[in-house]
Design a protein around this motif. Structure first.
Motif, PDB file in Angstrom:
ATOM      1  N   CYS A 124     170.612  -4.343 -55.944  1.00 61.63           N
ATOM      2  CA  CYS A 124     170.324  -5.770 -56.065  1.00 61.63           C
ATOM      3  C   CYS A 124     171.619  -6.585 -56.071  1.00 61.63           C
ATOM      4  O   CYS A 124     171.747  -7.582 -55.348  1.00 61.63           O
ATOM      5  N   VAL A 216     160.639  -3.797 -59.760  1.00 58.28           N
ATOM      6  CA  VAL A 216     159.900  -4.780 -58.950  1.00 58.28           C
ATOM      7  C   VAL A 216     160.700  -6.074 -58.815  1.00 58.28           C
ATOM      8  O   VAL A 216     160.821  -6.642 -57.714  1.00 58.28           O
ATOM      9  N   VAL A 217     161.262  -6.562 -59.925  1.00 58.77           N
ATOM     10  CA  VAL A 217     162.058  -7.787 -59.910  1.00 58.77           C
ATOM     11  C   VAL A 217     163.288  -7.615 -59.014  1.00 58.77           C
ATOM     12  O   VAL A 217     163.615  -8.496 -58.204  1.00 58.77           O
ATOM     13  N   TYR A 219     163.804  -5.563 -56.450  1.00 59.48           N
ATOM     14  CA  TYR A 219     163.469  -5.529 -55.028  1.00 59.48           C
ATOM     15  C   TYR A 219     162.834  -6.840 -54.558  1.00 59.48           C
ATOM     16  O   TYR A 219     162.947  -7.186 -53.373  1.00 59.48           O
ATOM     17  N   GLY A 220     162.230  -7.571 -55.467  1.00 60.10           N
ATOM     18  CA  GLY A 220     161.746  -8.912 -55.132  1.00 60.10           C
ATOM     19  C   GLY A 220     162.909  -9.841 -54.805  1.00 60.10           C
ATOM     20  O   GLY A 220     162.876 -10.583 -53.807  1.00 60.10           O
ATOM     21  N   LEU A 223     164.419  -8.833 -51.412  1.00 60.26           N
ATOM     22  CA  LEU A 223     163.603  -9.291 -50.278  1.00 60.26           C
ATOM     23  C   LEU A 223     163.821 -10.774 -49.991  1.00 60.26           C
ATOM     24  O   LEU A 223     163.916 -11.201 -48.831  1.00 60.26           O
ATOM     25  N   VAL A 224     163.910 -11.570 -51.054  1.00 59.29           N
ATOM     26  CA  VAL A 224     164.143 -13.013 -50.889  1.00 59.29           C
ATOM     27  C   VAL A 224     165.508 -13.262 -50.264  1.00 59.29           C
ATOM     28  O   VAL A 224     165.657 -14.090 -49.351  1.00 59.29           O
TER      29      VAL A 224
END
Length: 312
Positions: A124, A216-217, A219-220, A223-224
């Motif tokens: 991230c 999840v956060v 990879y969220g 993605l953004v």
């Protein structure tokens, strides 16, 4: 543990094992010997390649080398005993041995969960804040994150073990599994285990759920951030993240199925356990090298150096 053992009628447990069919057992011995050898050799190759390659001197590969070490350790907790028990008629394990196997299994398994979460955090930062990456995730931070993963695994395992070891075991002493785990063990206690069962599930559930939320956060956010990147940059990040997401899915899926529920056992538990204790550690080296040109090139250089030395 010894004092606890003296309070119980049970001094050893009988493991029912993976199968009762002798023909199937012989096939399983061959398969698991190959699987275990692949785990050792594949993960050792990853570790040696990373440690000897200057091109792989980055936090991502630092964490990957530790993941490989954890995979070897985790499979070693159960695989040798499983292979041996497939060859013998009576499958037994002492009370202390059973508790020790459960403690070490949860210790290393939970460490892997934290390590996979740390690796997601690393990706991230690397993708979303590349200019600050080397300062944010430096060697000191990497060492602290790995140490924190081990400490977290130890604390989790200590709690699970203390919850199980205080239970009285009066008989029967037959565990319907191929290794000592908390749910099958709690099931044998000759007392009401509802509170213990909820506590065990809560301990595992909090860790699994919190780590899953972080994943999840992470990879969220990735993605953004990828929406503003070039197609080449998106593709490289996609390949890196796909490998990690695959490993996370293979490990977290079975673990959540087994541990995020009350202390009950099902017929599918043994096969699901094989998946996260043996199959996933075996597949990890292939997953991380399949689309990773840096690792493959480093392995080729390692092999060419070995060939040159042998020719001298």
């Amino acid at each position: 543990m010894v004092s606890m053992e003296s309070k119980n009628n049970v001094t050893e447990f009988i493991l029912r094992g993976l199968t009762q069919d002798k023909t199937v057992a012989k096939v399983c011995v061959s398969l698991f010997l190959v699987f275990y050898a692949t785990i050792i050799l594949g993960n050792l190759l990853i570790i040696i390649t990373i440690k000897t390659s200057e091109q792989l001197d980055s936090p991502m590969y630092f964490f990957l080398s530790y993941l490989s070490f954890v995979d070897i350790s985790y499979s070693t907790v159960t695989a040798p005993k499983l292979i041996y028990d497939l060859l013998v008629e009576k499958k037994t394990i002492s009370f202390v041995g059973c508790i020790a196997q459960m403690f070490v299994g949860h210790f290393i398994g939970c460490t892997e969960i934290f390590l996979l979460t740390v690796m997601a955090y690393d990706r991230c930062i690397a993708i979303c804040k590349p200019l600050h990456y080397t300062n944010t995730v430096n060697k000191h931070v990497c060492g602290c994150l790995v140490a924190a993963s081990w400490v977290g695994g130890f604390v989790h395992s200590l709690v699970q073990t203390l919850l199980a070891v205080q239970l009285p075991f009066c008989g029967p002493n037959e565990i319907d599994h191929y290794f000592c785990d908390v749910h099958p063990l709690v099931k044998l206690a000759c007392t009401d285990t509802y509170i213990i069962g909820v506590s065990v599930a809560a301990n595992s559930g909090v860790i699994s759920l919190s780590c899953f939320v972080v994943l999840v956060v992470s990879y969220g956010v990735i993605l953004v951030s990828l929406r503003t990147r070039s197609s080449e940059g998106r593709l490289k990040a996609f390949y890196t993240c796909t490998s990690h997401i695959t490993v996370v899915g293979l490990f977290f899926g079975p673990c959540i199925f087994i541990y995020m529920r009350p202390s009950t056992t099902t017929s599918a538990d043994k096969m699901v356990s094989v998946f996260y204790t043996i199959i996933t550690p075996m597949l990890n080296p292939f997953i991380y090298t399949f689309r990773n040109e840096e690792v493959k090139n480093a392995m080729k250089k390692l092999w060419s150096r070995k060939v040159k030395r042998s020719e001298k």
